[in-house]
Scaffold this active site. Structure first.
Site, mmCIF file in Angstrom:
data_model
loop_
_atom_site.group_PDB
_atom_site.id
_atom_site.type_symbol
_atom_site.label_atom_id
_atom_site.label_comp_id
_atom_site.label_asym_id
_atom_site.label_seq_id
_atom_site.Cartn_x
_atom_site.Cartn_y
_atom_site.Cartn_z
ATOM 1 N N ASP A 1 -2.364 -1.430 10.207
ATOM 2 C CA ASP A 1 -2.706 -1.060 8.969
ATOM 3 C C ASP A 1 -3.304 -2.626 8.631
ATOM 4 O O ASP A 1 -3.625 -2.456 7.150
ATOM 5 C CB ASP A 1 -1.708 -0.693 8.075
ATOM 6 N N PRO B 1 9.621 -4.249 -0.408
ATOM 7 C CA PRO B 1 10.805 -3.915 0.563
ATOM 8 C C PRO B 1 10.070 -4.132 2.229
ATOM 9 O O PRO B 1 9.326 -3.296 2.479
ATOM 10 C CB PRO B 1 11.518 -2.740 0.310
ATOM 11 N N ALA C 1 9.670 -0.323 5.100
ATOM 12 C CA ALA C 1 9.753 0.906 4.095
ATOM 13 C C ALA C 1 8.659 1.714 4.091
ATOM 14 O O ALA C 1 8.331 2.721 3.471
ATOM 15 C CB ALA C 1 9.961 0.034 2.741
ATOM 16 N N LEU D 1 5.636 0.615 3.151
ATOM 17 C CA LEU D 1 4.682 0.235 2.390
ATOM 18 C C LEU D 1 3.622 -1.290 2.572
ATOM 19 O O LEU D 1 3.041 -1.807 2.011
ATOM 20 C CB LEU D 1 5.434 -0.566 0.961
ATOM 21 N N GLY E 1 4.858 -6.241 5.660
ATOM 22 C CA GLY E 1 4.605 -7.302 6.507
ATOM 23 C C GLY E 1 3.275 -7.381 6.923
ATOM 24 O O GLY E 1 2.803 -8.882 7.125
ATOM 25 N N LYS F 1 0.733 -1.261 0.135
ATOM 26 C CA LYS F 1 0.113 -0.011 0.059
ATOM 27 C C LYS F 1 0.988 1.400 -0.081
ATOM 28 O O LYS F 1 2.081 1.334 0.332
ATOM 29 C CB LYS F 1 -0.896 -0.093 1.062
HETATM 30 O O1 C5P Z 1 0.115 -1.412 14.928
HETATM 31 P P1 C5P Z 1 1.381 -1.576 14.705
HETATM 32 O O2 C5P Z 1 2.072 -2.640 15.301
HETATM 33 O O3 C5P Z 1 1.762 -1.300 13.471
HETATM 34 O O4 C5P Z 1 2.258 -0.112 15.034
HETATM 35 C C1 C5P Z 1 3.745 -0.137 15.387
HETATM 36 C C2 C5P Z 1 3.949 1.054 16.261
HETATM 37 O O5 C5P Z 1 3.586 2.254 15.776
HETATM 38 C C3 C5P Z 1 3.156 1.144 17.699
HETATM 39 O O6 C5P Z 1 3.771 0.345 18.658
HETATM 40 C C4 C5P Z 1 3.028 2.465 17.910
HETATM 41 O O7 C5P Z 1 4.281 2.746 18.596
HETATM 42 C C5 C5P Z 1 2.971 3.138 16.671
HETATM 43 N N1 C5P Z 1 1.660 3.305 16.059
HETATM 44 C C6 C5P Z 1 0.869 4.647 16.705
HETATM 45 N N2 C5P Z 1 -0.080 4.864 16.281
HETATM 46 C C7 C5P Z 1 -0.903 4.353 15.386
HETATM 47 C C8 C5P Z 1 -0.020 3.057 14.641
HETATM 48 C C9 C5P Z 1 1.158 2.733 15.128
HETATM 49 O O8 C5P Z 1 1.663 5.327 17.678
HETATM 50 N N3 C5P Z 1 -1.953 4.664 14.969
#
Ligand code: C5P
Length: 293
Positions: A137, A95, A98, A100, A103, A11
């Site tokens: 996401d 990648p 990145a 994108l 994962g 994305k």
């Molecule tokens: O949800 P995800 O594991 O992808 O998020 C990784 C990190 O990014 C979270 O631990 C958090 O620190 C931050 N994050 C955030 N607010 C969001 C999404 C992610 O602060 N809406």
């Protein structure tokens, strides 16, 4: 069971705004997301025992639990039955680290394969709820197409995909961990915020230039100085190659440029690959209609 395969599209964030920190430690977001044709391929097979992840040609039992294993366990917990032994193959093109969604795209494709194989009746909303336990996401990656994403990223409003165009994605050879980028953004007042509503209207009206003139990602403001220079350099190169506009995707560092002419986009991909190592010529993709499979 025969191996089942599914594509896992990357994305890009056409717009990314951070409204502020939330009590749960996450940030309140307002983003316009678009799925693109750059994709990994995920294969699901039943195994003799355990949970195997097979990436880049090497079988390895996951030591620390992978996101794939966590998602599979959450899926079977929802069904109220034990997780069977599974083997999951990843053919990577997107990648990693990145911006994108690579994962999350793989985990989303795995969840959809699990649903197809074990619980075809499970509603999309339930799959999105399971996905959210492994990443913010994930709900978008499960839906695909284009969407306005609010809340942590899980409150989705479906939008029409970008009108026909070409998207060149360039990944510089360093990573930007998402958590660190959010930490840099915490408490920050941004100078330039995206016109998310204007972009939503432009997508609904099918106006490509209405979208491209509004590309904006507030994470670009919190990049360390030397990295910001490199990102601006890539954006400028996209512009010289004929891009309507360019921006960083997600928490970076991948940069994408949107082109209306195929030849210019193809030339930009070559130029940027020579410069940065990784560049991909992609197209926006529609929401898959086959949610039943
Ligand atoms: O949800 P995800 O594991 O992808 O998020 C990784 C990190 O990014 C979270 O631990 C958090 O620190 C931050 N994050 C955030 N607010 C969001 C999404 C992610 O602060 N809406």
């Amino acid at each position: 069971m025969e191996g089942m395969t599914r594509k896992a599209p990357a994305k890009i964030n056409l717009a990314l705004d951070i409204l502020g920190p939330r009590p749960d430690g996450y940030h309140e977001m307002r983003m316009v997301m678009q799925a693109v044709s750059l994709c990994d391929t995920v294969t699901l097979e039943e195994a003799e025992e355990g949970f195997f992840l097979h990436a880049d040609g090497s079988f390895r039992p996951a030591g620390e639990k992978s996101l794939e294993q966590r998602a599979a366990e959450a899926f079977f917990q929802e069904l109220g039955r034990p997780c069977p032994p599974l083997s999951v193959g990843l053919e990577k093109r997107i990648p990693a680290y990145a911006g994108l969604g690579g994962g999350s795209a793989d985990v989303a494709a795995l969840l959809r394969l699990l649903r197809r194989r074990y619980a075809p009746e499970l509603p999309l909303e339930t799959l999105e709820r399971i996905g959210l336990t492994v990443g913010s996401d994930m709900p978008f990656c499960l839906r695909g197409g284009a969407a306005l994403a609010e809340g942590r990223g899980e409150v989705l409003t479906d939008l029409p995909s970008l009108p026909p165009c070409w998207i060149v994605i360039c990944k510089p050879d360093f990573d930007l961990p998402t958590g660190e980028m959010f930490a840099r953004a915490r408490g920050r007042i941004f100078q330039t915020r995206p016109d998310v509503d204007g972009m939503v209207d432009a997508l609904r009206a099918g106006r490509l230039e209405g979208v491209t003139k509004r590309l904006c990602n507030v994470f670009e403001e919190v990049l360390p100085a030397e990295i910001r220079e490199e990102i601006q350099g890539i954006k400028a190169a996209m512009g010289r190659c004929g891009a309507l506009n360019a921006a960083m995707s997600g928490s970076g560092p991948a940069v994408f440029g949107i082109f209306s002419a195929a030849e210019e986009a193809a030339a930009a991909e070559e130029t940027l690959r020579a410069w940065c190592g990784q560049a991909f010529l992609t197209r926006p993709i529609e929401r898959p209609e086959d949610f039943t499979v």
